[in-house]
Design a protein around this motif. Structure first.
Motif, PDB file in Angstrom:
ATOM      1  N   LEU A 311      47.967  77.169 -49.682  1.00  0.00           N
ATOM      2  CA  LEU A 311      48.756  77.713 -50.283  1.00  0.00           C
ATOM      3  C   LEU A 311      49.306  76.796 -51.298  1.00  0.00           C
ATOM      4  O   LEU A 311      49.668  76.316 -52.784  1.00  0.00           O
ATOM      5  N   LYS A 312      49.094  75.565 -50.516  1.00  0.00           N
ATOM      6  CA  LYS A 312      48.593  73.920 -51.393  1.00  0.00           C
ATOM      7  C   LYS A 312      48.022  73.911 -52.444  1.00  0.00           C
ATOM      8  O   LYS A 312      49.009  72.973 -53.510  1.00  0.00           O
ATOM      9  N   ASP A 313      47.191  74.274 -52.555  1.00  0.00           N
ATOM     10  CA  ASP A 313      46.446  74.352 -53.844  1.00  0.00           C
ATOM     11  C   ASP A 313      46.109  75.982 -54.901  1.00  0.00           C
ATOM     12  O   ASP A 313      45.246  75.841 -55.828  1.00  0.00           O
ATOM     13  N   HIS A 314      47.108  76.901 -54.616  1.00  0.00           N
ATOM     14  CA  HIS A 314      46.890  77.552 -55.799  1.00  0.00           C
ATOM     15  C   HIS A 314      47.651  77.302 -56.653  1.00  0.00           C
ATOM     16  O   HIS A 314      49.008  76.618 -56.643  1.00  0.00           O
ATOM     17  N   PRO A 315      47.103  78.671 -57.280  1.00  0.00           N
ATOM     18  CA  PRO A 315      47.944  77.672 -59.078  1.00  0.00           C
ATOM     19  C   PRO A 315      49.752  78.315 -58.982  1.00  0.00           C
ATOM     20  O   PRO A 315      50.104  78.053 -59.571  1.00  0.00           O
ATOM     21  N   LYS A 316      49.756  79.115 -58.352  1.00  0.00           N
ATOM     22  CA  LYS A 316      50.989  80.466 -58.700  1.00  0.00           C
ATOM     23  C   LYS A 316      52.105  79.214 -57.227  1.00  0.00           C
ATOM     24  O   LYS A 316      53.249  80.070 -57.498  1.00  0.00           O
ATOM     25  N   VAL A 317      51.934  78.492 -57.271  1.00  0.00           N
ATOM     26  CA  VAL A 317      52.246  77.543 -55.885  1.00  0.00           C
ATOM     27  C   VAL A 317      52.887  77.014 -56.482  1.00  0.00           C
ATOM     28  O   VAL A 317      52.194  75.506 -56.814  1.00  0.00           O
ATOM     29  N   ALA A 318      54.557  76.051 -56.054  1.00  0.00           N
ATOM     30  CA  ALA A 318      54.582  74.620 -56.811  1.00  0.00           C
ATOM     31  C   ALA A 318      54.792  73.874 -55.728  1.00  0.00           C
ATOM     32  O   ALA A 318      54.399  72.792 -55.688  1.00  0.00           O
ATOM     33  N   TRP A 319      55.131  74.444 -54.737  1.00  0.00           N
ATOM     34  CA  TRP A 319      55.064  73.287 -53.842  1.00  0.00           C
ATOM     35  C   TRP A 319      55.108  73.943 -52.129  1.00  0.00           C
ATOM     36  O   TRP A 319      55.143  74.850 -52.272  1.00  0.00           O
ATOM     37  N   VAL A 320      55.144  73.176 -50.849  1.00  0.00           N
ATOM     38  CA  VAL A 320      54.250  74.142 -49.468  1.00  0.00           C
ATOM     39  C   VAL A 320      55.225  73.031 -49.307  1.00  0.00           C
ATOM     40  O   VAL A 320      55.119  71.480 -49.061  1.00  0.00           O
ATOM     41  N   SER A 321      55.721  73.051 -47.623  1.00  0.00           N
ATOM     42  CA  SER A 321      56.944  72.233 -47.017  1.00  0.00           C
ATOM     43  C   SER A 321      56.576  71.096 -45.364  1.00  0.00           C
ATOM     44  O   SER A 321      56.569  70.558 -45.171  1.00  0.00           O
ATOM     45  N   TYR A 322      54.478  72.359 -46.295  1.00  0.00           N
ATOM     46  CA  TYR A 322      53.825  71.594 -44.074  1.00  0.00           C
ATOM     47  C   TYR A 322      54.496  70.493 -43.784  1.00  0.00           C
ATOM     48  O   TYR A 322      53.698  69.977 -44.935  1.00  0.00           O
ATOM     49  N   PRO A 323      55.106  69.542 -43.134  1.00  0.00           N
ATOM     50  CA  PRO A 323      54.654  68.222 -43.423  1.00  0.00           C
ATOM     51  C   PRO A 323      53.321  68.500 -42.115  1.00  0.00           C
ATOM     52  O   PRO A 323      52.976  67.141 -41.976  1.00  0.00           O
ATOM     53  N   GLY A 324      52.916  68.572 -42.044  1.00  0.00           N
ATOM     54  CA  GLY A 324      50.825  68.831 -40.790  1.00  0.00           C
ATOM     55  C   GLY A 324      49.979  67.955 -42.803  1.00  0.00           C
ATOM     56  O   GLY A 324      48.877  67.990 -41.721  1.00  0.00           O
ATOM     57  N   LEU A 325      50.542  68.052 -43.629  1.00  0.00           N
ATOM     58  CA  LEU A 325      49.389  68.154 -44.270  1.00  0.00           C
ATOM     59  C   LEU A 325      49.466  66.442 -44.604  1.00  0.00           C
ATOM     60  O   LEU A 325      49.975  66.089 -45.095  1.00  0.00           O
ATOM     61  N   PRO A 326      48.873  66.508 -45.663  1.00  0.00           N
ATOM     62  CA  PRO A 326      48.302  64.741 -46.392  1.00  0.00           C
ATOM     63  C   PRO A 326      49.042  64.856 -47.272  1.00  0.00           C
ATOM     64  O   PRO A 326      49.132  65.709 -47.542  1.00  0.00           O
ATOM     65  N   GLY A 327      50.277  63.684 -47.321  1.00  0.00           N
ATOM     66  CA  GLY A 327      50.749  63.197 -48.439  1.00  0.00           C
ATOM     67  C   GLY A 327      51.874  64.042 -48.760  1.00  0.00           C
ATOM     68  O   GLY A 327      52.665  64.345 -49.576  1.00  0.00           O
ATOM     69  N   GLN A 328      52.377  64.908 -47.872  1.00  0.00           N
ATOM     70  CA  GLN A 328      53.553  65.675 -47.397  1.00  0.00           C
ATOM     71  C   GLN A 328      54.914  65.140 -46.835  1.00  0.00           C
ATOM     72  O   GLN A 328      55.204  64.220 -46.500  1.00  0.00           O
ATOM     73  N   THR A 329      55.715  65.601 -47.720  1.00  0.00           N
ATOM     74  CA  THR A 329      56.727  64.842 -46.923  1.00  0.00           C
ATOM     75  C   THR A 329      57.355  64.973 -45.998  1.00  0.00           C
ATOM     76  O   THR A 329      57.238  65.828 -45.226  1.00  0.00           O
ATOM     77  N   GLY A 330      57.484  63.406 -44.886  1.00  0.00           N
ATOM     78  CA  GLY A 330      57.598  64.241 -43.215  1.00  0.00           C
ATOM     79  C   GLY A 330      56.755  63.882 -42.703  1.00  0.00           C
ATOM     80  O   GLY A 330      56.673  63.639 -41.015  1.00  0.00           O
ATOM     81  N   GLU A 331      55.269  63.430 -43.387  1.00  0.00           N
ATOM     82  CA  GLU A 331      54.010  63.433 -42.949  1.00  0.00           C
ATOM     83  C   GLU A 331      54.311  62.464 -41.125  1.00  0.00           C
ATOM     84  O   GLU A 331      53.316  62.158 -40.677  1.00  0.00           O
ATOM     85  N   GLU A 332      54.108  61.114 -41.596  1.00  0.00           N
ATOM     86  CA  GLU A 332      54.969  60.333 -40.726  1.00  0.00           C
ATOM     87  C   GLU A 332      55.829  60.670 -39.145  1.00  0.00           C
ATOM     88  O   GLU A 332      55.134  60.167 -38.872  1.00  0.00           O
ATOM     89  N   ASN A 333      56.238  61.574 -39.838  1.00  0.00           N
ATOM     90  CA  ASN A 333      57.383  61.536 -37.914  1.00  0.00           C
ATOM     91  C   ASN A 333      56.890  62.664 -37.413  1.00  0.00           C
ATOM     92  O   ASN A 333      56.394  63.297 -36.888  1.00  0.00           O
ATOM     93  N   ALA A 334      55.723  63.609 -38.828  1.00  0.00           N
ATOM     94  CA  ALA A 334      55.166  64.841 -38.372  1.00  0.00           C
ATOM     95  C   ALA A 334      54.172  63.945 -36.999  1.00  0.00           C
ATOM     96  O   ALA A 334      53.619  64.396 -36.205  1.00  0.00           O
ATOM     97  N   ARG A 335      53.196  63.650 -37.547  1.00  0.00           N
ATOM     98  CA  ARG A 335      52.216  62.357 -37.164  1.00  0.00           C
ATOM     99  C   ARG A 335      52.335  61.333 -35.239  1.00  0.00           C
ATOM    100  O   ARG A 335      51.903  61.756 -34.863  1.00  0.00           O
ATOM    101  N   ARG A 336      53.783  61.350 -35.872  1.00  0.00           N
ATOM    102  CA  ARG A 336      54.264  60.419 -34.545  1.00  0.00           C
ATOM    103  C   ARG A 336      54.537  61.647 -33.682  1.00  0.00           C
ATOM    104  O   ARG A 336      54.440  61.589 -32.118  1.00  0.00           O
ATOM    105  N   TYR A 337      55.464  62.404 -33.456  1.00  0.00           N
ATOM    106  CA  TYR A 337      56.195  63.390 -33.074  1.00  0.00           C
ATOM    107  C   TYR A 337      55.380  64.471 -32.404  1.00  0.00           C
ATOM    108  O   TYR A 337      55.819  65.359 -31.447  1.00  0.00           O
ATOM    109  N   THR A 338      54.857  64.865 -33.278  1.00  0.00           N
ATOM    110  CA  THR A 338      53.404  65.976 -32.857  1.00  0.00           C
ATOM    111  C   THR A 338      51.849  66.166 -33.281  1.00  0.00           C
ATOM    112  O   THR A 338      52.093  66.710 -34.239  1.00  0.00           O
ATOM    113  N   PRO A 339      51.148  65.341 -32.527  1.00  0.00           N
ATOM    114  CA  PRO A 339      50.181  65.214 -32.754  1.00  0.00           C
ATOM    115  C   PRO A 339      50.009  66.176 -32.946  1.00  0.00           C
ATOM    116  O   PRO A 339      48.383  66.525 -33.415  1.00  0.00           O
TER     117      PRO A 339
END
Length: 430
Positions: A311-339
């Motif tokens: 979805l993140k790379d689809h041309p009809k999508v503005a944004w995706v909120s999933y923090p398990g993807l690189p560069g997403q908001t909250g990525e650091e917390n996701a990596r720390r608490y949810t490996p």
């Protein structure tokens, strides 16, 4: 040889904790005790149970053997001293707030919460003067800035519904400890398979068991876990916990139950007085679901990451909120608490706004248009007109549930089939 003194690991606990072969029949599966009440051995025993001088079964609203097995299992998985199972996740949040607070008290709440929790908090504020003070942001400093002398707790979600943001639990727990407040964490979206909030400083953990714990979309239920870590006597106040109960011969809960006073207060006030007991059938189905929880969460996370990346790379999508993807908001917390991955719930915004979001949902064939989350089957909903409809537009935007947004709950289907269904639905969007 094995070390019989070593605690069992998580997957083993998910299958075995809280239940054992039935001593009367040898049944290996937890029996379902469909009964309103239980015969007492004597009038003395009945009086002792009702006065809380002894523990035992009396009436299924307050305790039932099947429900008790579920309570023991969830407590074991969360690392809690005790758990109380109730009729729904909403009931669990309600009982926690009403056990901790009396009229005029306040509490700090995360600015990002499930819409049902937000609605309940506002209703309790307007009718009963239980006052939420919403933090301005998600950092520990934001939570600390919202504390006032009237505050009696801090409330947040481990993984935020619906945007998937992972909260800095240790940072918020440190704030709670500095101010002598219990930290309440809704762990529904993570489940103890991904995050065990008590290990990060939480004092109370709640779940809607209707989601990942049950897993199959068959039941409604909730559970409250007491870590046994908060010093209620030292904190003072909290009259339902520390004060005498005249109707129980002056019982002072921490004196008789020093390890689990909050859980006992929830049972006496919540189940005996208010009454949202859990059906033994729902407890049985949830116990069965929990047996496969570790396996399911692994697949949920893997599928969600694959779908979110598409979805993140689809041309009809503005944004995706999933923090398990690189560069997403909250990525650091996701990596720390949810490996293992930050769950399987996230939001996606369509460039075409609300018409595109609604058309996308209508075009889905494999993914069901359904309001629940955390099921084996993949689900989609439009939060702005359903689960979060009561929020002002500014708060919808802050919670990542604007009119252009769809919440996805990614299930256990083949990831390629899910992506194909999502792709064909997007193709129908103008």
């Amino acid at each position: 040889m094995t070390d019989s003194t070593r605690p069992h690991r998580f997957a083993t606990q998910a299958i075995h904790a809280g239940a054992s072969p039935d001593p009367a029949t040898g049944a290996r599966v937890q029996p379902i005790y469909f009964t309103n009440g239980f015969v007492f051995d004597s009038t003395e025993q009945a009086a002792d149970i009702f006065a809380v001088r002894k523990t035992g079964y009396s009436y299924s609203r307050g305790s039932n053997p099947t429900v008790a097995a579920l309570e023991r299992r969830v407590a074991a998985l969360e690392g809690a001293k005790a758990a109380i199972a109730v009729a729904s996740g909403q009931s669990a949040v309600l009982l926690v707030l009403m056990t901790l607070l009396r009229s005029g008290d306040a509490y700090v709440a995360s600015p990002r919460l499930f819409g049902g929790s937000l609605g309940l908090m506002r209703r309790l504020d307007g009718r009963y003067d239980l006052r939420p003070r919403f933090a301005k942001g998600m950092t520990p400093e934001d939570f600390e800035a919202a504390i006032t002398p009237e505050c009696r707790a801090i409330v947040c979600e481990s993984i935020v519904n619906p945007c998937g943001y992972v909260t800095d639990l240790e940072g918020v727990a440190a704030v709670a400890r500095r101010h002598g407040l219990p930290l309440v964490v809704d762990n529904t979206l993570a489940s103890p398979a991904l995050i065990r909030p008590i290990e990060h400083g939480a004092d109370i953990v709640v779940h809607s068991t209707s989601k990942f714990l049950g897993g199959s979309g068959q039941t409604i239920g909730g559970v409250i876990c007491d870590a046994g870590s908060f010093d209620w006597v030292k904190a003072g106040g909290y009259d339902l916990i520390n004060g005498p109960w005249p109707d129980y011969d002056g019982l002072v809960i921490p004196e008789r139950f020093p390890e689990t006073p909050f859980a006992v207060a929830c049972r006496l006030f919540g189940l005996r007085d208010l009454g949202p007991g859990l059906s033994p059938m729902n407890a049985f189905l949830t116990l069965t679901g929990i047996e496969t929880l570790p396996l399911r969460m692994e697949r949920h996370c893997a599928n969600a990451k694959a779908v979110a990346a598409f979805l993140k790379d689809h041309p009809k999508v503005a944004w995706v909120s999933y923090p398990g993807l690189p560069g997403q908001t909250g990525e650091e917390n996701a990596r720390r608490y949810t490996p293992q991955g930050p769950g399987s719930i996230f939001t996606v915004a369509l460039k075409g706004g609300e018409p595109a979001a609604l058309a996308f949902i209508a075009g889905l064939e494999l993914v069901s248009h359904l309001v629940n989350i955390g099921e084996i089957k993949s689900l989609a909903i439009h939060p702005a007109t359903t689960t979060h409809r009561q929020l002002p537009d500014s708060e919808k935007a802050a919670a990542f549930v604007g009119p252009e947004t769809v919440r996805l709950s990614i299930g256990l289907e083949n990831a390629e089939d899910l992506i194909a269904d999502i792709a064909q639905a997007l193709d129908r969007v103008d």
